[in-house]
Design an enzyme around this catalytic site. Structure first.
Site, PDB file in Angstrom:
ATOM      1  N   HIS A   1      27.165  -3.354   5.761  1.00 51.70           N
ATOM      2  CA  HIS A   1      27.833  -4.646   5.563  1.00 51.70           C
ATOM      3  C   HIS A   1      26.798  -5.671   5.133  1.00 51.70           C
ATOM      4  O   HIS A   1      25.658  -5.651   5.584  1.00 51.70           O
ATOM      5  CB  HIS A   1      28.506  -5.117   6.864  1.00 51.70           C
ATOM      6  CG  HIS A   1      29.539  -6.172   6.622  1.00 51.70           C
ATOM      7  ND1 HIS A   1      29.209  -7.500   6.474  1.00 51.70           N
ATOM      8  CD2 HIS A   1      30.877  -6.086   6.458  1.00 51.70           C
ATOM      9  CE1 HIS A   1      30.311  -8.189   6.264  1.00 51.70           C
ATOM     10  NE2 HIS A   1      31.337  -7.361   6.238  1.00 51.70           N
TER      11      HIS A   1
ATOM     12  N   ASP B   1      36.411  -1.101   7.640  1.00 53.84           N
ATOM     13  CA  ASP B   1      37.170  -0.082   6.896  1.00 53.84           C
ATOM     14  C   ASP B   1      36.999   1.322   7.448  1.00 53.84           C
ATOM     15  O   ASP B   1      37.694   2.245   7.018  1.00 53.84           O
ATOM     16  CB  ASP B   1      36.726  -0.103   5.419  1.00 53.84           C
ATOM     17  CG  ASP B   1      37.110  -1.410   4.763  1.00 53.84           C
ATOM     18  OD1 ASP B   1      36.229  -2.067   4.186  1.00 53.84           O
ATOM     19  OD2 ASP B   1      38.278  -1.797   4.875  1.00 53.84           O
TER      20      ASP B   1
HETATM   21  C1  SDX Z   1      34.368  -5.017   3.316  1.00 56.58           C
HETATM   22  O1  SDX Z   1      31.723  -9.109   2.780  1.00 56.58           O
HETATM   23  C2  SDX Z   1      32.641  -8.882   3.602  1.00 56.58           C
HETATM   24  O2  SDX Z   1      32.845  -9.608   4.564  1.00 56.58           O
HETATM   25  C3  SDX Z   1      33.511  -7.704   3.289  1.00 56.58           C
HETATM   26  C4  SDX Z   1      34.533  -7.318   4.342  1.00 56.58           C
HETATM   27  C5  SDX Z   1      35.585  -8.378   4.499  1.00 56.58           C
HETATM   28  O3  SDX Z   1      36.192  -8.427   5.591  1.00 56.58           O
HETATM   29  O4  SDX Z   1      35.873  -9.064   3.504  1.00 56.58           O
HETATM   30  O5  SDX Z   1      33.882  -7.122   5.574  1.00 56.58           O
HETATM   31  C6  SDX Z   1      35.257  -6.026   3.962  1.00 56.58           C
HETATM   32  O6  SDX Z   1      34.301  -4.971   2.118  1.00 56.58           O
HETATM   33  C7  SDX Z   1      33.525  -4.116   4.184  1.00 56.58           C
HETATM   34  C8  SDX Z   1      32.568  -3.218   3.350  1.00 56.58           C
HETATM   35  C9  SDX Z   1      33.363  -2.045   2.789  1.00 56.58           C
HETATM   36  N1  SDX Z   1      32.500  -1.238   1.871  1.00 56.58           N
HETATM   37  C10 SDX Z   1      32.051  -0.046   2.183  1.00 56.58           C
HETATM   38  O7  SDX Z   1      32.195   0.486   3.283  1.00 56.58           O
HETATM   39  C11 SDX Z   1      31.321   0.673   1.049  1.00 56.58           C
HETATM   40  C12 SDX Z   1      30.015   1.270   1.567  1.00 56.58           C
HETATM   41  N2  SDX Z   1      29.126   0.179   1.923  1.00 56.58           N
HETATM   42  C13 SDX Z   1      28.150  -0.238   0.954  1.00 56.58           C
HETATM   43  O8  SDX Z   1      28.467  -0.082  -0.377  1.00 56.58           O
HETATM   44  C14 SDX Z   1      27.381  -1.506   1.325  1.00 56.58           C
HETATM   45  O9  SDX Z   1      26.957  -1.353   2.611  1.00 56.58           O
HETATM   46  C15 SDX Z   1      28.065  -2.854   1.170  1.00 56.58           C
HETATM   47  C16 SDX Z   1      28.649  -3.017  -0.176  1.00 56.58           C
HETATM   48  C17 SDX Z   1      29.119  -3.023   2.213  1.00 56.58           C
HETATM   49  C18 SDX Z   1      27.000  -3.930   1.398  1.00 56.58           C
HETATM   50  O10 SDX Z   1      26.102  -3.813   0.365  1.00 56.58           O
HETATM   51  P1  SDX Z   1      24.786  -4.760   0.268  1.00 56.58           P
HETATM   52  O11 SDX Z   1      24.804  -5.803   1.332  1.00 56.58           O
HETATM   53  O12 SDX Z   1      24.687  -5.200  -1.159  1.00 56.58           O
HETATM   54  O13 SDX Z   1      23.640  -3.805   0.668  1.00 56.58           O
HETATM   55  P2  SDX Z   1      22.826  -2.894  -0.362  1.00 56.58           P
HETATM   56  O14 SDX Z   1      23.766  -2.203  -1.302  1.00 56.58           O
HETATM   57  O15 SDX Z   1      21.714  -3.713  -0.933  1.00 56.58           O
HETATM   58  O16 SDX Z   1      22.213  -1.775   0.633  1.00 56.58           O
HETATM   59  C19 SDX Z   1      20.983  -1.996   1.332  1.00 56.58           C
HETATM   60  C20 SDX Z   1      20.383  -0.595   1.518  1.00 56.58           C
HETATM   61  C21 SDX Z   1      20.261   0.174   0.193  1.00 56.58           C
HETATM   62  O17 SDX Z   1      19.236   1.109   0.378  1.00 56.58           O
HETATM   63  P3  SDX Z   1      17.729   0.735  -0.197  1.00 56.58           P
HETATM   64  O18 SDX Z   1      17.901   0.366  -1.670  1.00 56.58           O
HETATM   65  O19 SDX Z   1      17.275  -0.461   0.652  1.00 56.58           O
HETATM   66  O20 SDX Z   1      16.926   1.983   0.001  1.00 56.58           O
HETATM   67  O21 SDX Z   1      21.260   0.200   2.337  1.00 56.58           O
HETATM   68  C22 SDX Z   1      21.773   1.288   1.569  1.00 56.58           C
HETATM   69  C23 SDX Z   1      21.556   0.939   0.116  1.00 56.58           C
HETATM   70  O22 SDX Z   1      21.435   2.127  -0.679  1.00 56.58           O
HETATM   71  N3  SDX Z   1      23.207   1.393   1.894  1.00 56.58           N
HETATM   72  C24 SDX Z   1      23.856   2.545   2.067  1.00 56.58           C
HETATM   73  C25 SDX Z   1      25.160   2.186   2.432  1.00 56.58           C
HETATM   74  N4  SDX Z   1      25.269   0.850   2.446  1.00 56.58           N
HETATM   75  C26 SDX Z   1      24.042   0.371   2.125  1.00 56.58           C
HETATM   76  N5  SDX Z   1      23.463   3.851   1.949  1.00 56.58           N
HETATM   77  C27 SDX Z   1      24.408   4.790   2.201  1.00 56.58           C
HETATM   78  N6  SDX Z   1      25.694   4.513   2.550  1.00 56.58           N
HETATM   79  C28 SDX Z   1      26.102   3.227   2.678  1.00 56.58           C
HETATM   80  N7  SDX Z   1      27.353   2.955   3.031  1.00 56.58           N
END
Ligand code: SDX
Length: 392
Positions: A271, A328
């Site tokens: 998140h 989710d």
């Molecule tokens: C919602 O914003 C909100 O409030 C949203 C929400 C709402 O109520 O409106 O809460 C609802 O959208 C919840 C999120 C649902 N999405 C998912 O579950 C999809 C999987 N999650 C990710 O795609 C991610 O965690 C996000 C999109 C939720 C957040 O992305 P960020 O903040 O841009 O973080 P990032 O992509 O920069 O990740 C940081 C690191 C990265 O690794 P490094 O480059 O540092 O090595 O963490 C890793 C990412 O690769 N990472 C994950 C991961 N989420 C982050 N690796 C594997 N699986 C994951 N789920």
């Protein structure tokens, strides 16, 4: 350069507005709507009360709630010609794309919803969409199931009526079910607002051009559709089903999620703000266990979800990046138990988020926020002269 010296991709460190609606503390896992803790609201309030609280700032008294409910019910019809638009879609159309289109189409049948330069005009637009979106959402599901498009029953509560519109059958009496109704009500409350997330920021920026509430919501629905945002609840179940089909090999999927060369992410994990457990995920996980127990459902996918979470929460990759289950991760398990089709999960998220989007749009308009128009750092070609096609 284009006017700025630094940019902030994804606005990870940018505040877009001041707001009095929702408070998040990502480190402590705190979520409050207008100062009330989500844990209390999920237990003690119903969805319509929470919608009123988010939009107007205070919990309604009995008279205010009764009027809000009545005004919404009076608007819970949709112009018959909207069915012709729905009819034009193939059954295979994703419900989020259909809902976004129908929400935008509503403007044509409710032109007064655009100019909201008075409190009354704004209130009328709000009760219109609160009444009509559930109808459109239910019709979207019924279209896919080749069921007649009909209305619910205004003698029922808001959430119960939504469930009836989704599930009633022409040749079978509809039976209300308290477990189902309470679970749905709680889920909608937990999704109702979340400060400046992707879809809410979309609603605000489209609304900032004064495009009108329905057009802004249509854009918000499209933003929510993405699998990185609200679409994750559908992606989680598809992932859990894949793991189940793969013999429950959670370790393989954990490794895939860690592999930088693999686009796969652990859906429902991580998140932007919560660097601890998403407080909503805690409540939904408990509710999933209760609902499945009450309905006597033994869903192996819940066990896979719990197993996956356990492994991930002990894995250094996830611990280091503070990746925890989000809203989710477990919600789809309840939707499944309520027989809601997987492709409708994000529509349920949109129905829950509706009052939050409305509240944020209303606050933006009342505060007379300027039109959203960020700058950039230009990295393209320097000036060059035109070449005729013969010279290219
Ligand atoms: C919602 O914003 C909100 O409030 C949203 C929400 C709402 O109520 O409106 O809460 C609802 O959208 C919840 C999120 C649902 N999405 C998912 O579950 C999809 C999987 N999650 C990710 O795609 C991610 O965690 C996000 C999109 C939720 C957040 O992305 P960020 O903040 O841009 O973080 P990032 O992509 O920069 O990740 C940081 C690191 C990265 O690794 P490094 O480059 O540092 O090595 O963490 C890793 C990412 O690769 N990472 C994950 C991961 N989420 C982050 N690796 C594997 N699986 C994951 N789920």
């Amino acid at each position: 350069t284009g006017g700025v010296t630094t940019i902030d991709p994804g606005y990870k460190n940018t505040g877009s507005c001041e707001s009095a609606i929702t408070f998040l503390d990502g480190e402590k896992g705190i979520l409050r709507y207008r100062g009330y803790a989500i844990e209390e609201l999920a237990e003690k309030a119903n969805f319509l009360e929470v919608a009123y609280l988010l939009i107007f700032g205070e919990l309604p008294n009995a008279e205010q709630l009764a009027k809000f409910d009545k005004d919404i019910k009076e608007e819970s019809h949709v112009d018959e010609d909207m069915k012709k638009i729905l009819d034009g879609f193939p059954k295979s159309a994703h419900p989020m794309g259909v809902l976004s289109s129908l929400t935008s189409a509503l403007v044509a049948f409710n032109p007064s919803s655009v100019d909201v330069d008075s409190d009354e005009a704004m209130y009328n637009a709000i009760v219109k969409i609160m009444g009509k979106l559930p109808v459109l959402a239910a019709w979207t599901m019924r279209k896919r199931k080749s069921l007649p498009l009909d209305y619910g029953d205004n003698s029922l509560g808001y959430v119960e009526n939504l469930h009836k519109m989704m599930f009633s059958r022409p040749n079978k009496a509809y039976e209300t079910n308290k477990v189902v109704n309470d679970a749905l009500d709680k889920l909608l409350i937990l999704h109702a607002d979340h400060e400046q997330n992707c879809s809410t920021s979309t609603v605000r920026i489209v609304g900032s051009s004064h495009a009108g509430l329905f057009a802004s919501l249509s854009a918000g629905i499209s933003a929510l559709w993405g699998p990185l945002h609200g679409g994750a609840n559908q992606a989680v179940i598809e992932m859990l089903e894949a793991i189940k089909a793969d013999g429950g090999d959670t370790a393989k999927y954990i490794e895939k999620a860690k592999d930088k060369d693999d686009a796969f992410r652990l859906m429902g994990f991580g998140h932007r703000v919560y660097k601890n457990f998403d407080p909503r995920a805690k409540i939904i996980k408990k509710s999933a266990e209760e609902v499945l127990g009450d309905l006597g459902i033994d869903d192996p996918v819940l066990d896979i979800a719990k197993g996956l979470a356990k492994v991930a929460l002990e894995d250094d990759y996830f611990v280091k990046r503070k990746l925890y289950p989000n809203v989710d991760f477990y919600s789809g398990i309840i939707y499944r138990a309520l027989d809601i089709p997987t492709e409708m999960f994000t529509v349920m998220f949109a129905l829950g988020r509706l009052p939050g989007w409305i509240a944020q749009w209303r606050e933006m308009r009342l505060r007379k926020e300027p039109i959203g128009r960020p700058r950039q750092i230009y990295i393209g070609e320097t000036e060059r002269s035109f070449k005729s096609i013969a010279e290219r």
